[in-house]
Design an enzyme around this catalytic site. Structure first.
Site, PDB file in Angstrom:
ATOM      1  N   PHE A  27       0.848  -1.188   0.000  1.00 37.46           N
ATOM      2  CA  PHE A  27       0.000   0.000   0.000  1.00 37.46           C
ATOM      3  C   PHE A  27       0.885   1.240   0.000  1.00 37.46           C
ATOM      4  O   PHE A  27       1.769   1.392   0.848  1.00 37.46           O
ATOM      5  CB  PHE A  27      -0.897  -0.035   1.235  1.00 37.46           C
ATOM      6  N   ALA A  28       0.648   2.129  -0.948  1.00 40.61           N
ATOM      7  CA  ALA A  28       1.501   3.295  -1.165  1.00 40.61           C
ATOM      8  C   ALA A  28       1.271   4.388  -0.128  1.00 40.61           C
ATOM      9  O   ALA A  28       0.134   4.677   0.257  1.00 40.61           O
ATOM     10  CB  ALA A  28       1.243   3.862  -2.560  1.00 40.61           C
ATOM     11  N   THR A  29       2.364   5.020   0.300  1.00 45.39           N
ATOM     12  CA  THR A  29       2.270   6.138   1.240  1.00 45.39           C
ATOM     13  C   THR A  29       1.366   7.256   0.729  1.00 45.39           C
ATOM     14  O   THR A  29       0.550   7.780   1.502  1.00 45.39           O
ATOM     15  CB  THR A  29       3.678   6.671   1.592  1.00 45.39           C
ATOM     16  N   VAL A  33      -1.879   8.855   2.772  1.00 46.65           N
ATOM     17  CA  VAL A  33      -2.140  10.276   2.992  1.00 46.65           C
ATOM     18  C   VAL A  33      -3.531  10.635   2.467  1.00 46.65           C
ATOM     19  O   VAL A  33      -4.315  11.319   3.149  1.00 46.65           O
ATOM     20  CB  VAL A  33      -1.053  11.156   2.323  1.00 46.65           C
ATOM     21  N   LEU A  35      -6.110   8.705   2.071  1.00 45.36           N
ATOM     22  CA  LEU A  35      -7.123   8.091   2.921  1.00 45.36           C
ATOM     23  C   LEU A  35      -7.311   8.898   4.209  1.00 45.36           C
ATOM     24  O   LEU A  35      -8.445   9.126   4.658  1.00 45.36           O
ATOM     25  CB  LEU A  35      -6.708   6.651   3.243  1.00 45.36           C
ATOM     26  N   MET A  36      -6.212   9.368   4.791  1.00 44.20           N
ATOM     27  CA  MET A  36      -6.295  10.190   6.001  1.00 44.20           C
ATOM     28  C   MET A  36      -6.981  11.522   5.709  1.00 44.20           C
ATOM     29  O   MET A  36      -7.807  11.999   6.491  1.00 44.20           O
ATOM     30  CB  MET A  36      -4.904  10.410   6.590  1.00 44.20           C
ATOM     31  N   GLU A  37      -6.653  12.138   4.564  1.00 44.70           N
ATOM     32  CA  GLU A  37      -7.327  13.380   4.171  1.00 44.70           C
ATOM     33  C   GLU A  37      -8.813  13.149   3.980  1.00 44.70           C
ATOM     34  O   GLU A  37      -9.642  13.965   4.383  1.00 44.70           O
ATOM     35  CB  GLU A  37      -6.732  13.939   2.876  1.00 44.70           C
ATOM     36  N   GLY A  56      -6.844  21.206   1.966  1.00 48.86           N
ATOM     37  CA  GLY A  56      -5.712  20.736   2.742  1.00 48.86           C
ATOM     38  C   GLY A  56      -4.516  21.630   2.531  1.00 48.86           C
ATOM     39  O   GLY A  56      -4.244  22.064   1.411  1.00 48.86           O
ATOM     40  N   HIS A  63       4.555   6.773   8.228  1.00 49.33           N
ATOM     41  CA  HIS A  63       4.010   5.510   7.713  1.00 49.33           C
ATOM     42  C   HIS A  63       4.828   4.417   8.399  1.00 49.33           C
ATOM     43  O   HIS A  63       5.980   4.179   8.038  1.00 49.33           O
ATOM     44  CB  HIS A  63       4.161   5.485   6.194  1.00 49.33           C
ATOM     45  N   THR A  64       4.236   3.775   9.401  1.00 48.80           N
ATOM     46  CA  THR A  64       5.005   2.948  10.329  1.00 48.80           C
ATOM     47  C   THR A  64       5.053   1.468   9.997  1.00 48.80           C
ATOM     48  O   THR A  64       5.879   0.746  10.566  1.00 48.80           O
ATOM     49  CB  THR A  64       4.449   3.100  11.753  1.00 48.80           C
ATOM     50  N   ARG A 107      -6.319  21.757   7.564  1.00 49.23           N
ATOM     51  CA  ARG A 107      -7.183  22.202   6.488  1.00 49.23           C
ATOM     52  C   ARG A 107      -7.622  23.626   6.807  1.00 49.23           C
ATOM     53  O   ARG A 107      -7.597  24.038   7.969  1.00 49.23           O
ATOM     54  CB  ARG A 107      -8.409  21.293   6.333  1.00 49.23           C
TER      55      ARG A 107
END
Length: 127
Positions: A27-29, A33, A35-37, A56, A63-64, A107
């Site tokens: 899953f790409a960083t 981002v 998804l979080m937005e 934003g 990304h852990t 935002r």
């Protein structure tokens, strides 16, 4: 918490090679981002006056853990600070195995008509 919290789910199908952020099939960083937005935007859904939206302006995340493609990632956003038009969210995400990321997202509320007018003016910059 000063406001609203919301979660969004995403079955991960877009890997880092598809978005140009790497060559590993995870899953790409940039998708994390996004998804979080999306969680932050959804937290505000139906809460803003007519004619207003948000944009934003800042994302600070870590990304852990790598998520295998096909696994579901859930992101949460919690509004923790309101300073005039500036909205600050804490964001986090996890897949089925545990946490995969966390951070902050800012935002700003905007008047949609004024904002789009400025965007249109920028279009003419190259003319």
């Amino acid at each position: 918490m000063l406001g609203y919290s919301h979660a969004v789910d995403n079955s991960t199908t877009v890997g880092s090679s598809e978005v140009g952020s790497g060559s590993v099939p995870v899953f790409a960083t940039p998708m994390l981002v996004a998804l979080m937005e999306s969680a932050a935007i959804d937290a505000l859904r139906d809460k803003l006056p007519s004619g207003q939206s948000t944009v934003g302006t800042k994302v600070e995340i870590v990304h852990t853990a790598a998520t295998p493609l096909g696994m579901t990632v859930t992101a949460w956003a919690e509004l923790v600070e309101v300073d005039g038009r500036r909205l600050v969210f804490t964001v986090s995400a996890q897949d089925e195995a545990g946490p995969v990321g966390e951070g902050r997202h800012e935002r700003f509320t905007i008047d949609l008509e004024k904002f789009m007018s400025r965007v249109e003016k920028r279009k003419s910059y190259n003319d």
